[in-house]
Design a protein around this motif. Structure first.
Motif, PDB file in Angstrom:
ATOM      1  N   VAL A   8      -8.432   8.798   2.023  1.00 50.56           N
ATOM      2  CA  VAL A   8      -7.856   9.947   1.321  1.00 50.56           C
ATOM      3  C   VAL A   8      -6.357   9.794   1.070  1.00 50.56           C
ATOM      4  N   ASN A   9      -5.598   9.334   2.054  1.00 50.95           N
ATOM      5  CA  ASN A   9      -4.141   9.308   1.944  1.00 50.95           C
ATOM      6  C   ASN A   9      -3.589   8.057   1.258  1.00 50.95           C
ATOM      7  N   VAL A  10      -4.456   7.134   0.849  1.00 51.27           N
ATOM      8  CA  VAL A  10      -4.009   5.907   0.176  1.00 51.27           C
ATOM      9  C   VAL A  10      -3.944   6.176  -1.320  1.00 51.27           C
ATOM     10  N   LEU A  11      -2.765   5.961  -1.912  1.00 49.24           N
ATOM     11  CA  LEU A  11      -2.568   6.255  -3.325  1.00 49.24           C
ATOM     12  C   LEU A  11      -2.683   5.007  -4.211  1.00 49.24           C
ATOM     13  N   LYS A  12      -2.037   3.898  -3.809  1.00 50.85           N
ATOM     14  CA  LYS A  12      -2.082   2.661  -4.598  1.00 50.85           C
ATOM     15  C   LYS A  12      -2.097   1.458  -3.673  1.00 50.85           C
ATOM     16  N   ILE A  13      -2.803   0.411  -4.115  1.00 50.84           N
ATOM     17  CA  ILE A  13      -2.849  -0.843  -3.369  1.00 50.84           C
ATOM     18  C   ILE A  13      -2.589  -1.962  -4.357  1.00 50.84           C
ATOM     19  N   ARG A  14      -1.784  -2.910  -3.931  1.00 50.69           N
ATOM     20  CA  ARG A  14      -1.535  -4.062  -4.783  1.00 50.69           C
ATOM     21  C   ARG A  14      -1.513  -5.312  -3.927  1.00 50.69           C
TER      22      ARG A  14
ATOM     23  N   VAL B  19       4.631  -3.813   8.153  1.00 51.41           N
ATOM     24  CA  VAL B  19       5.901  -3.102   8.038  1.00 51.41           C
ATOM     25  C   VAL B  19       5.630  -1.789   7.327  1.00 51.41           C
ATOM     26  N   VAL B  20       6.167  -0.701   7.877  1.00 52.58           N
ATOM     27  CA  VAL B  20       6.004   0.617   7.270  1.00 52.58           C
ATOM     28  C   VAL B  20       7.387   1.231   7.115  1.00 52.58           C
ATOM     29  N   GLY B  21       7.635   1.804   5.946  1.00 52.65           N
ATOM     30  CA  GLY B  21       8.925   2.451   5.737  1.00 52.65           C
ATOM     31  C   GLY B  21       8.851   3.464   4.621  1.00 52.65           C
ATOM     32  N   PRO B  22       9.903   4.270   4.520  1.00 53.48           N
ATOM     33  CA  PRO B  22       9.941   5.302   3.479  1.00 53.48           C
ATOM     34  C   PRO B  22      10.124   4.690   2.092  1.00 53.48           C
ATOM     35  N   THR B  23       9.809   5.468   1.087  1.00 49.63           N
ATOM     36  CA  THR B  23      10.040   5.067  -0.304  1.00 49.63           C
ATOM     37  C   THR B  23      11.116   5.979  -0.877  1.00 49.63           C
ATOM     38  N   ASP B  24      11.317   5.894  -2.173  1.00 50.76           N
ATOM     39  CA  ASP B  24      12.293   6.766  -2.827  1.00 50.76           C
ATOM     40  C   ASP B  24      11.809   8.214  -2.871  1.00 50.76           C
ATOM     41  N   GLU B  25      10.537   8.456  -2.613  1.00 54.69           N
ATOM     42  CA  GLU B  25       9.984   9.812  -2.551  1.00 54.69           C
ATOM     43  C   GLU B  25       9.681  10.151  -1.094  1.00 54.69           C
ATOM     44  N   GLU B  26      10.227  11.247  -0.617  1.00 56.45           N
ATOM     45  CA  GLU B  26      10.146  11.614   0.798  1.00 56.45           C
ATOM     46  C   GLU B  26       8.716  11.740   1.325  1.00 56.45           C
ATOM     47  N   GLN B  27       7.791  12.174   0.501  1.00 58.71           N
ATOM     48  CA  GLN B  27       6.414  12.400   0.949  1.00 58.71           C
ATOM     49  C   GLN B  27       5.561  11.131   0.936  1.00 58.71           C
TER      50      GLN B  27
ATOM     51  N   ARG C 188       5.573   3.231   2.186  1.00 60.46           N
ATOM     52  CA  ARG C 188       4.998   1.962   1.734  1.00 60.46           C
ATOM     53  C   ARG C 188       4.638   1.143   2.968  1.00 60.46           C
ATOM     54  N   ILE C 189       3.399   0.700   3.007  1.00 61.14           N
ATOM     55  CA  ILE C 189       2.937  -0.198   4.059  1.00 61.14           C
ATOM     56  C   ILE C 189       2.815  -1.577   3.422  1.00 61.14           C
TER      57      ILE C 189
ATOM     58  N   ILE D  82       0.851  -1.189   0.000  1.00 63.52           N
ATOM     59  CA  ILE D  82       0.000   0.000   0.000  1.00 63.52           C
ATOM     60  C   ILE D  82       0.885   1.237   0.000  1.00 63.52           C
ATOM     61  N   LEU D  83       0.777   2.038  -1.035  1.00 61.52           N
ATOM     62  CA  LEU D  83       1.524   3.285  -1.141  1.00 61.52           C
ATOM     63  C   LEU D  83       0.646   4.397  -0.576  1.00 61.52           C
ATOM     64  N   VAL D  84       1.175   5.100   0.431  1.00 63.00           N
ATOM     65  CA  VAL D  84       0.383   6.118   1.126  1.00 63.00           C
ATOM     66  C   VAL D  84       1.165   7.424   1.251  1.00 63.00           C
ATOM     67  N   GLU D  85       0.428   8.506   1.491  1.00 59.05           N
ATOM     68  CA  GLU D  85       1.068   9.772   1.817  1.00 59.05           C
ATOM     69  C   GLU D  85       1.671   9.642   3.208  1.00 59.05           C
ATOM     70  N   ASN D  86       2.854  10.194   3.392  1.00 54.66           N
ATOM     71  CA  ASN D  86       3.549  10.112   4.673  1.00 54.66           C
ATOM     72  C   ASN D  86       3.006  11.196   5.604  1.00 54.66           C
ATOM     73  N   LYS D  87       1.858  10.914   6.221  1.00 51.88           N
ATOM     74  CA  LYS D  87       1.199  11.880   7.103  1.00 51.88           C
ATOM     75  C   LYS D  87       0.749  11.191   8.380  1.00 51.88           C
ATOM     76  N   PRO D  88       0.646  11.947   9.470  1.00 60.36           N
ATOM     77  CA  PRO D  88       0.199  11.361  10.740  1.00 60.36           C
ATOM     78  C   PRO D  88      -1.216  10.784  10.634  1.00 60.36           C
ATOM     79  N   GLY D  89      -1.437   9.635  11.268  1.00 62.15           N
ATOM     80  CA  GLY D  89      -2.768   9.041  11.347  1.00 62.15           C
ATOM     81  C   GLY D  89      -3.120   8.073  10.232  1.00 62.15           C
ATOM     82  N   VAL D  90      -2.320   8.015   9.160  1.00 57.39           N
ATOM     83  CA  VAL D  90      -2.648   7.140   8.030  1.00 57.39           C
ATOM     84  C   VAL D  90      -2.621   5.674   8.472  1.00 57.39           C
ATOM     85  N   LEU D  91      -1.571   5.282   9.185  1.00 62.61           N
ATOM     86  CA  LEU D  91      -1.455   3.889   9.640  1.00 62.61           C
ATOM     87  C   LEU D  91      -2.603   3.513  10.578  1.00 62.61           C
TER      88      LEU D  91
END
Length: 185
Positions: free
Chosen positions: A92-98, A58-66, A69-70, A31-40
């Motif tokens: 709202v903050n979920v961009l892609k799911i696979r 598992v949650v961690g940063p991606t190659d884009e700071e904002q 990836r969950i 799950i690709l999400v915006e890096n914002k408080p409360g999304v998880l």
């Protein structure tokens, strides 16, 4: 139909689902999400409300700071996974799911094992470590800490092999995964 007073026979799948036994139909969701408080919190809450137990998260940063990836794994045998992914898309903050198929993804897990290791068993433990291509990262007088990275099955197999020596403590990350190929989530 059976005779009066007898229950109908259940299939193996129905019996496993009713008893809570895992059926092996594991889903790995990326799950690709915006890096914002409360999304998880919102994502975990959605799974809880639907009655899913999250096996690993598992949650961690991606190659884009904002973006973050969950990666989570769930046993999808008890409930249809489609229902929860449709609800995730509405957040709202979920961009892609696979939902990653095993043959279309590379998945790895990391684990640390603290193993009892006296002078007599140390050599045998080191052989197991070498076979699994693991690393000894700390040596004390009576114990070793070993790092193992690989598939879920590899980590499970390593645990089974070292448990007889005396497994003192263990910590596992849960799976992280990426789809094979170029430009995909």
């Amino acid at each position: 139909m059976g005779e009066p007073g007898t229950k109908e026979l259940l299939s193996l799948e129905e019996l496993e689902a009713a008893s809570g036994v895992r059926t092996g139909r594991k889903h790995v969701l990326s799950i690709l999400v915006e890096n914002k408080p409360g999304v998880l919190t919102r994502i975990a809450g959605l799974f809880a409300r639907r009655g899913f137990n999250i096996d690993t998260l598992v949650v961690g940063p991606t190659d884009e700071e904002q973006l973050s990836r969950i990666t989570l794994t769930v046993d999808g045998a008890m409930h249809p996974i489609d229902q929860v992914t449709k609800q995730l898309h509405k957040l709202v903050n979920v961009l892609k799911i696979r939902d990653l198929e095993p043959d279309e993804a590379v998945a790895r897990e990391m684990a640390l094992f603290k193993i009892s290791a006296d002078a007599g068993s140390r050599g045998e433990i080191m052989q197991v470590v070498e076979i699994f291509r693991a690393k000894i990262i700390d040596i004390q007088r009576r114990s070793l800490i070993v790092e193992v990275t690989g598939t879920h099955d590899k980590v499970e197999a390593f645990e089974r092999m070292v448990r007889p020596f005396g497994l003192v403590e263990m910590a596992r990350t849960g799976e992280i995964a990426l789809s094979r190929g170029r430009g995909e989530t």
